[in-house]
Design a protein around this motif. Sequence first.
Motif, PDB file in Angstrom:
ATOM      1  N   GLU A   1       0.856  -1.180   0.000  1.00 51.03           N
ATOM      2  CA  GLU A   1       0.000   0.000   0.000  1.00 51.03           C
ATOM      3  C   GLU A   1       0.896   1.235   0.000  1.00 51.03           C
ATOM      4  N   ILE A   2       0.693   2.132  -0.970  1.00 50.40           N
ATOM      5  CA  ILE A   2       1.510   3.335  -1.072  1.00 50.40           C
ATOM      6  C   ILE A   2       0.625   4.556  -0.845  1.00 50.40           C
ATOM      7  N   VAL A   3       1.058   5.406   0.081  1.00 52.91           N
ATOM      8  CA  VAL A   3       0.436   6.715   0.269  1.00 52.91           C
ATOM      9  C   VAL A   3       1.435   7.744  -0.250  1.00 52.91           C
ATOM     10  N   ALA A   4       1.110   8.361  -1.383  1.00 58.39           N
ATOM     11  CA  ALA A   4       2.001   9.328  -2.031  1.00 58.39           C
ATOM     12  C   ALA A   4       1.479  10.728  -1.755  1.00 58.39           C
ATOM     13  N   THR A   5       2.344  11.612  -1.236  1.00 56.07           N
ATOM     14  CA  THR A   5       1.896  12.940  -0.824  1.00 56.07           C
ATOM     15  C   THR A   5       2.748  14.027  -1.465  1.00 56.07           C
ATOM     16  N   ASP A   6       2.179  15.214  -1.562  1.00 58.80           N
ATOM     17  CA  ASP A   6       2.909  16.370  -2.072  1.00 58.80           C
ATOM     18  C   ASP A   6       2.226  17.629  -1.565  1.00 58.80           C
ATOM     19  N   LEU A   7       2.988  18.718  -1.558  1.00 59.23           N
ATOM     20  CA  LEU A   7       2.451  20.019  -1.171  1.00 59.23           C
ATOM     21  C   LEU A   7       1.592  20.610  -2.282  1.00 59.23           C
ATOM     22  N   SER A   8       1.891  20.239  -3.527  1.00 58.73           N
ATOM     23  CA  SER A   8       1.227  20.820  -4.702  1.00 58.73           C
ATOM     24  C   SER A   8       0.063  19.944  -5.161  1.00 58.73           C
ATOM     25  N   ALA A   9      -1.139  20.505  -5.188  1.00 61.46           N
ATOM     26  CA  ALA A   9      -2.314  19.772  -5.646  1.00 61.46           C
ATOM     27  C   ALA A   9      -2.208  19.440  -7.131  1.00 61.46           C
ATOM     28  N   ALA A  10      -1.609  20.353  -7.922  1.00 60.77           N
ATOM     29  CA  ALA A  10      -1.468  20.099  -9.358  1.00 60.77           C
ATOM     30  C   ALA A  10      -0.532  18.920  -9.621  1.00 60.77           C
TER      31      ALA A  10
ATOM     32  N   ARG B   1      -2.760  15.312  -0.355  1.00 60.92           N
ATOM     33  CA  ARG B   1      -1.994  16.544  -0.161  1.00 60.92           C
ATOM     34  C   ARG B   1      -1.487  16.590   1.278  1.00 60.92           C
ATOM     35  N   MET B   2      -0.172  16.677   1.434  1.00 59.82           N
ATOM     36  CA  MET B   2       0.448  16.767   2.754  1.00 59.82           C
ATOM     37  C   MET B   2       1.663  17.671   2.664  1.00 59.82           C
ATOM     38  N   ASP B   3       1.806  18.545   3.621  1.00 61.35           N
ATOM     39  CA  ASP B   3       2.971  19.413   3.701  1.00 61.35           C
ATOM     40  C   ASP B   3       4.040  18.685   4.504  1.00 61.35           C
ATOM     41  N   ALA B   4       5.166  18.365   3.866  1.00 61.89           N
ATOM     42  CA  ALA B   4       6.240  17.657   4.564  1.00 61.89           C
ATOM     43  C   ALA B   4       6.801  18.465   5.725  1.00 61.89           C
ATOM     44  N   ALA B   5       6.607  19.780   5.720  1.00 64.24           N
ATOM     45  CA  ALA B   5       7.047  20.603   6.839  1.00 64.24           C
ATOM     46  C   ALA B   5       6.173  20.394   8.065  1.00 64.24           C
TER      47      ALA B   5
ATOM     48  N   PRO C   1       3.960  17.157   8.724  1.00 68.33           N
ATOM     49  CA  PRO C   1       3.269  15.903   8.400  1.00 68.33           C
ATOM     50  C   PRO C   1       2.155  15.578   9.374  1.00 68.33           C
ATOM     51  N   ASP C   2       2.239  16.076  10.604  1.00 69.17           N
ATOM     52  CA  ASP C   2       1.173  15.807  11.574  1.00 69.17           C
ATOM     53  C   ASP C   2      -0.087  16.597  11.259  1.00 69.17           C
ATOM     54  N   GLY C   3       0.021  17.556  10.339  1.00 71.01           N
ATOM     55  CA  GLY C   3      -1.134  18.378   9.995  1.00 71.01           C
ATOM     56  C   GLY C   3      -2.104  17.706   9.053  1.00 71.01           C
ATOM     57  N   SER C   4      -1.751  16.543   8.509  1.00 66.13           N
ATOM     58  CA  SER C   4      -2.642  15.839   7.587  1.00 66.13           C
ATOM     59  C   SER C   4      -3.333  14.690   8.316  1.00 66.13           C
ATOM     60  N   ALA C   5      -4.632  14.850   8.580  1.00 60.94           N
ATOM     61  CA  ALA C   5      -5.387  13.826   9.300  1.00 60.94           C
ATOM     62  C   ALA C   5      -5.609  12.585   8.446  1.00 60.94           C
ATOM     63  N   GLU C   6      -5.429  12.720   7.118  1.00 58.22           N
ATOM     64  CA  GLU C   6      -5.678  11.583   6.237  1.00 58.22           C
ATOM     65  C   GLU C   6      -4.532  10.572   6.237  1.00 58.22           C
ATOM     66  N   VAL C   7      -3.342  11.004   6.633  1.00 56.76           N
ATOM     67  CA  VAL C   7      -2.189  10.108   6.650  1.00 56.76           C
ATOM     68  C   VAL C   7      -2.098   9.499   8.048  1.00 56.76           C
ATOM     69  N   THR C   8      -2.449   8.233   8.169  1.00 50.49           N
ATOM     70  CA  THR C   8      -2.532   7.588   9.481  1.00 50.49           C
ATOM     71  C   THR C   8      -1.751   6.286   9.493  1.00 50.49           C
TER      72      THR C   8
ATOM     73  N   ALA D   1      10.546  18.333  10.713  1.00 49.38           N
ATOM     74  CA  ALA D   1       9.672  17.554   9.833  1.00 49.38           C
ATOM     75  C   ALA D   1      10.133  16.097   9.750  1.00 49.38           C
ATOM     76  N   LEU D   2      11.446  15.899   9.609  1.00 49.57           N
ATOM     77  CA  LEU D   2      11.954  14.537   9.494  1.00 49.57           C
ATOM     78  C   LEU D   2      11.737  13.759  10.782  1.00 49.57           C
ATOM     79  N   ALA D   3      11.902  14.419  11.923  1.00 55.53           N
ATOM     80  CA  ALA D   3      11.650  13.749  13.192  1.00 55.53           C
ATOM     81  C   ALA D   3      10.184  13.343  13.311  1.00 55.53           C
ATOM     82  N   ALA D   4       9.282  14.209  12.837  1.00 51.25           N
ATOM     83  CA  ALA D   4       7.859  13.872  12.866  1.00 51.25           C
ATOM     84  C   ALA D   4       7.561  12.698  11.945  1.00 51.25           C
ATOM     85  N   LEU D   5       8.188  12.673  10.775  1.00 50.73           N
ATOM     86  CA  LEU D   5       8.021  11.536   9.867  1.00 50.73           C
ATOM     87  C   LEU D   5       8.565  10.257  10.492  1.00 50.73           C
ATOM     88  N   ALA D   6       9.710  10.361  11.162  1.00 50.56           N
ATOM     89  CA  ALA D   6      10.327   9.172  11.769  1.00 50.56           C
ATOM     90  C   ALA D   6       9.417   8.550  12.810  1.00 50.56           C
TER      91      ALA D   6
END
Length: 482
Positions: free
Chosen positions: A78-87, A104-108, A110-117, A138-143
């Motif tokens: 299962e892949i969840v692919a995210t980006d800041l740009s909707a386009a 859509r997720m801002d890597a700066a 990542p906790d701000g996106s409720a859809e990525v769980t 941001a990287l620490a939050a991703l980790a």
Amino acid sequence: MVIPNHHQTAQDRALIAQRFDRAQDYDGAAMVQRVTGRALMERIRVAQDGCEVRRILEFGCGTGFFTSLLRAIWPEAEIVATDLSAAMLRRAAERGLHNVTFIRMDAADPDGSAEVTGAFDLICGNLAVQWVEPPEQALAALAKRLAPGGLLAVSTLAGDSFHEWRAAHDMSDCIPAIRRYPSRDQLRNGWPCGRLATQWSFETLVERTNGGMAFLRGLKQIGATEPDARNISANLSPRLLRNVVRAFDRTGAVLTWDLAFGLFRAPPRAGVFVTGTDTGVGKTFVSACLTQAWDALYWKPLQTGLADEAGDTPEVIRLAKVGADRIVPPAMTFLAPLSPEAAAEKEGRSADVSALRLPMEQSERPLVVEGAGGLDVPVTKDTMMIDLAERFGLPVVLVARSGLGTLNHTLLSLEALRRRGMVVAGVVLNGSPNAGNRDAIERHGKVRVLAEIPAFSGVTSEIVADVARGFPAWSAIAGQAQ
């Protein structure tokens, strides 16, 4: 990681998103991104060989090139692919990749996106980190979203990137507005720290451009023209820009891409690997203290010297007063009081390293793994104790003597661990307290001394219980990298 420390505002992030939204020619122009993506994917493939990858989170997916590489390697994940740009996300979705969710997720943030769980076995981003300032948070939050044993993998730009373009600005007596990147040393010594085992590797790519104007057009085509916020006043007049382009073209119109690849591994379970600067330094006593302090499990995977004594496992049972439910039996035992390799040879055997698998029972409960001897003790002709510790992937507790001669042994051991990117939970000093040695080890070894244990004429369970109370709580050890 960033020089100097700069925190982007929401407006900064919105401008970056707008630039990438307008990058209509991204796929045709992003050749370096493709080369870098393949190089990152090869590193991930090697690192994940033999590991199960069920869930993947990609940040900064762009138009989906790297997503397609992930899909090819792990067709059922299962892949969840995210980006800041909707386009960009819309273009990526047009690839029609199987079982990929685009969010859509801002890597700066990542906790701000409720859809990525949930937790992920692999989190990765190709040439996306350099757009986040500072990236550490941001990287620490991703980790934190890594599953046990999971891998965080990134490619980014290092400090020597575009030095020719900067030199052209210097020759024209003006300041470049393009971003500055951390040096290789800053990357090696910077984020992340603590519980993530770290490996950095580097490649240099030299691009022969069609001139300075072509370089600028290429940046615009991929949406990478947002200036460095620290040099926002460096916007050039048309005349100065022409001077820079002419200076760049006169020197050959070549560009260096200083590419950095970071692989960061989460520990597979709670626990530590206890090793020493040499034999007889007090590993078993310290292991008993840690087992007591953390209500931990205990495992001595390789036990030698059973011809002369009962072994370390019964000693830990006695000293830490633990029951059989907290003891993992040794995987291999030998009679001679020698290294595992030499002891096995005495019996016409060899240590089967493939059978040494980290126990995963009660994985959220700390496991104290006690090594045999020091880091360079041979396990087999091809495997040293440090190789075994690296394979287990647990933070290391290094036990050292407190007195004369400890600095050289301790600092060399710490250097060997750090050279492999292994996590050092801390050092324990055995013997009469020595404030000078403690200070030198902490400063030069860039490590925490967890405890100083005085010499005892005899060791009892009461002494272990008393010493154990002086160790940091497990939550402090586990949380130091959060």
